[in-house]
Design a protein around this motif. Sequence first.
Motif, mmCIF file in Angstrom:
data_model
loop_
_atom_site.group_PDB
_atom_site.id
_atom_site.type_symbol
_atom_site.label_atom_id
_atom_site.label_comp_id
_atom_site.label_asym_id
_atom_site.label_seq_id
_atom_site.Cartn_x
_atom_site.Cartn_y
_atom_site.Cartn_z
ATOM 1 N N GLY A 105 0.812 -1.203 0.000
ATOM 2 C CA GLY A 105 0.000 0.000 0.000
ATOM 3 C C GLY A 105 0.844 1.251 0.000
ATOM 4 O O GLY A 105 1.938 1.280 0.566
ATOM 5 N N LEU A 106 0.336 2.282 -0.664
ATOM 6 C CA LEU A 106 1.013 3.577 -0.785
ATOM 7 C C LEU A 106 -0.062 4.654 -0.692
ATOM 8 O O LEU A 106 -0.950 4.705 -1.547
ATOM 9 N N PHE A 107 0.008 5.480 0.358
ATOM 10 C CA PHE A 107 -1.064 6.441 0.612
ATOM 11 C C PHE A 107 -0.523 7.860 0.763
ATOM 12 O O PHE A 107 0.551 8.067 1.314
ATOM 13 N N PHE A 108 -1.322 8.829 0.273
ATOM 14 C CA PHE A 108 -0.939 10.242 0.217
ATOM 15 C C PHE A 108 -1.991 11.113 0.899
ATOM 16 O O PHE A 108 -3.133 10.709 1.051
ATOM 17 N N GLY A 109 -1.614 12.348 1.188
ATOM 18 C CA GLY A 109 -2.559 13.285 1.776
ATOM 19 C C GLY A 109 -2.440 14.698 1.241
ATOM 20 O O GLY A 109 -3.162 15.579 1.663
ATOM 21 N N HIS A 110 -1.550 14.929 0.324
ATOM 22 C CA HIS A 110 -1.205 16.273 -0.165
ATOM 23 C C HIS A 110 -2.399 17.090 -0.649
ATOM 24 O O HIS A 110 -2.493 18.279 -0.376
ATOM 25 N N ASP A 111 -3.269 16.472 -1.390
ATOM 26 C CA ASP A 111 -4.427 17.170 -1.970
ATOM 27 C C ASP A 111 -5.617 16.950 -1.044
ATOM 28 O O ASP A 111 -6.246 15.898 -1.053
ATOM 29 N N HIS A 112 -5.937 17.950 -0.244
ATOM 30 C CA HIS A 112 -6.827 17.830 0.906
ATOM 31 C C HIS A 112 -8.256 17.442 0.596
ATOM 32 O O HIS A 112 -8.985 17.054 1.506
ATOM 33 N N ILE A 113 -8.684 17.580 -0.644
ATOM 34 C CA ILE A 113 -10.083 17.281 -0.940
ATOM 35 C C ILE A 113 -10.217 16.110 -1.912
ATOM 36 O O ILE A 113 -11.170 16.020 -2.688
ATOM 37 N N ASN A 114 -9.269 15.175 -1.812
ATOM 38 C CA ASN A 114 -9.321 13.916 -2.561
ATOM 39 C C ASN A 114 -9.330 12.756 -1.578
ATOM 40 O O ASN A 114 -8.625 12.794 -0.569
ATOM 41 N N SER A 115 -10.104 11.746 -1.898
ATOM 42 C CA SER A 115 -10.125 10.531 -1.086
ATOM 43 C C SER A 115 -10.555 9.382 -1.987
ATOM 44 O O SER A 115 -11.736 9.250 -2.308
ATOM 45 N N PHE A 116 -9.602 8.591 -2.412
ATOM 46 C CA PHE A 116 -9.915 7.437 -3.250
ATOM 47 C C PHE A 116 -8.787 6.432 -3.191
ATOM 48 O O PHE A 116 -7.677 6.750 -2.768
ATOM 49 N N CYS A 117 -9.091 5.208 -3.603
ATOM 50 C CA CYS A 117 -8.102 4.127 -3.647
ATOM 51 C C CYS A 117 -8.248 3.373 -4.960
ATOM 52 O O CYS A 117 -9.325 3.321 -5.546
ATOM 53 N N GLY A 118 -7.172 2.760 -5.375
ATOM 54 C CA GLY A 118 -7.156 1.878 -6.532
ATOM 55 C C GLY A 118 -5.874 1.074 -6.498
ATOM 56 O O GLY A 118 -4.944 1.401 -5.753
ATOM 57 N N THR A 119 -5.830 0.020 -7.276
ATOM 58 C CA THR A 119 -4.648 -0.849 -7.276
ATOM 59 C C THR A 119 -3.953 -0.774 -8.624
ATOM 60 O O THR A 119 -4.593 -0.855 -9.670
ATOM 61 N N LEU A 120 -2.661 -0.601 -8.564
ATOM 62 C CA LEU A 120 -1.823 -0.514 -9.754
ATOM 63 C C LEU A 120 -0.585 -1.373 -9.520
ATOM 64 O O LEU A 120 0.103 -1.205 -8.506
ATOM 65 N N ARG A 121 -0.333 -2.297 -10.427
ATOM 66 C CA ARG A 121 0.817 -3.205 -10.328
ATOM 67 C C ARG A 121 0.903 -3.915 -8.969
ATOM 68 O O ARG A 121 1.969 -4.090 -8.401
ATOM 69 N N GLY A 122 -0.237 -4.285 -8.443
ATOM 70 C CA GLY A 122 -0.271 -5.020 -7.184
ATOM 71 C C GLY A 122 -0.156 -4.167 -5.937
ATOM 72 O O GLY A 122 -0.171 -4.689 -4.826
ATOM 73 N N VAL A 123 -0.049 -2.853 -6.096
ATOM 74 C CA VAL A 123 0.050 -1.947 -4.954
ATOM 75 C C VAL A 123 -1.227 -1.123 -4.872
ATOM 76 O O VAL A 123 -1.598 -0.429 -5.829
ATOM 77 N N ARG A 124 -1.902 -1.231 -3.733
ATOM 78 C CA ARG A 124 -3.088 -0.401 -3.517
ATOM 79 C C ARG A 124 -2.591 0.977 -3.109
ATOM 80 O O ARG A 124 -1.754 1.114 -2.210
ATOM 81 N N MET A 125 -3.063 1.991 -3.813
ATOM 82 C CA MET A 125 -2.652 3.338 -3.439
ATOM 83 C C MET A 125 -3.854 4.252 -3.401
ATOM 84 O O MET A 125 -4.882 3.968 -4.025
ATOM 85 N N GLY A 126 -3.707 5.311 -2.646
ATOM 86 C CA GLY A 126 -4.824 6.220 -2.553
ATOM 87 C C GLY A 126 -4.546 7.434 -1.708
ATOM 88 O O GLY A 126 -3.454 7.623 -1.162
ATOM 89 N N TYR A 127 -5.572 8.234 -1.630
ATOM 90 C CA TYR A 127 -5.563 9.491 -0.908
ATOM 91 C C TYR A 127 -6.417 9.389 0.343
ATOM 92 O O TYR A 127 -7.367 8.616 0.402
ATOM 93 N N THR A 128 -6.104 10.255 1.276
ATOM 94 C CA THR A 128 -6.985 10.497 2.398
ATOM 95 C C THR A 128 -7.176 11.999 2.487
ATOM 96 O O THR A 128 -6.212 12.757 2.466
ATOM 97 N N GLN A 129 -8.405 12.405 2.566
ATOM 98 C CA GLN A 129 -8.718 13.830 2.636
ATOM 99 C C GLN A 129 -8.250 14.424 3.953
ATOM 100 O O GLN A 129 -7.916 13.707 4.886
#
Length: 171
Positions: A105-129
Amino acid sequence: GGYRGVTEDQIAFYCKKRDEWEKKEGRLLPALVFQHIPVPEVYELMEEVPKTVKGALRGAAEFADKYFVLGNKTEPGGFMHENAAIPAKNSGEFDALCEKGDVVGLFFGHDHINSFCGTLRGVRMGYTQSCGFNVYGPGVQRGVRVFTFHEENIRGYETMTLTYRDLIGNE
């Protein structure tokens, strides 16, 4: 000149430590990565659309001449209200994180009004608002990402967001 991504030295440090742990333990250790700035590959979770499509957002950096919405590569229930503000240069970080399959898993928070997840090349990544009220955020959709791990299957972790609206309501 834009946001700075993870540096080559930092990537080399990660690879060295990952390989040391693998040698010591005799196996790869599953890992989650949490960082502020998203990797450019986050755009691969989106769908490129004409700018006239409702909700289309202009990309950033190398994608600045294109428009995007969340597509079928993302999990249901997510939202994207601003573009993914990525580094001006792709450092190769995501390739390094995918190299041996240890990162789940790889998760980000930089963009404060995004919250989503998806999987790419076996790694789930996403945002948290954004969760705080001291910065810009999505109103009552402010929230935190909750992770649930199962000892018998660390790679099968679950994640969801818990929002202000869930806890308090629309007040």
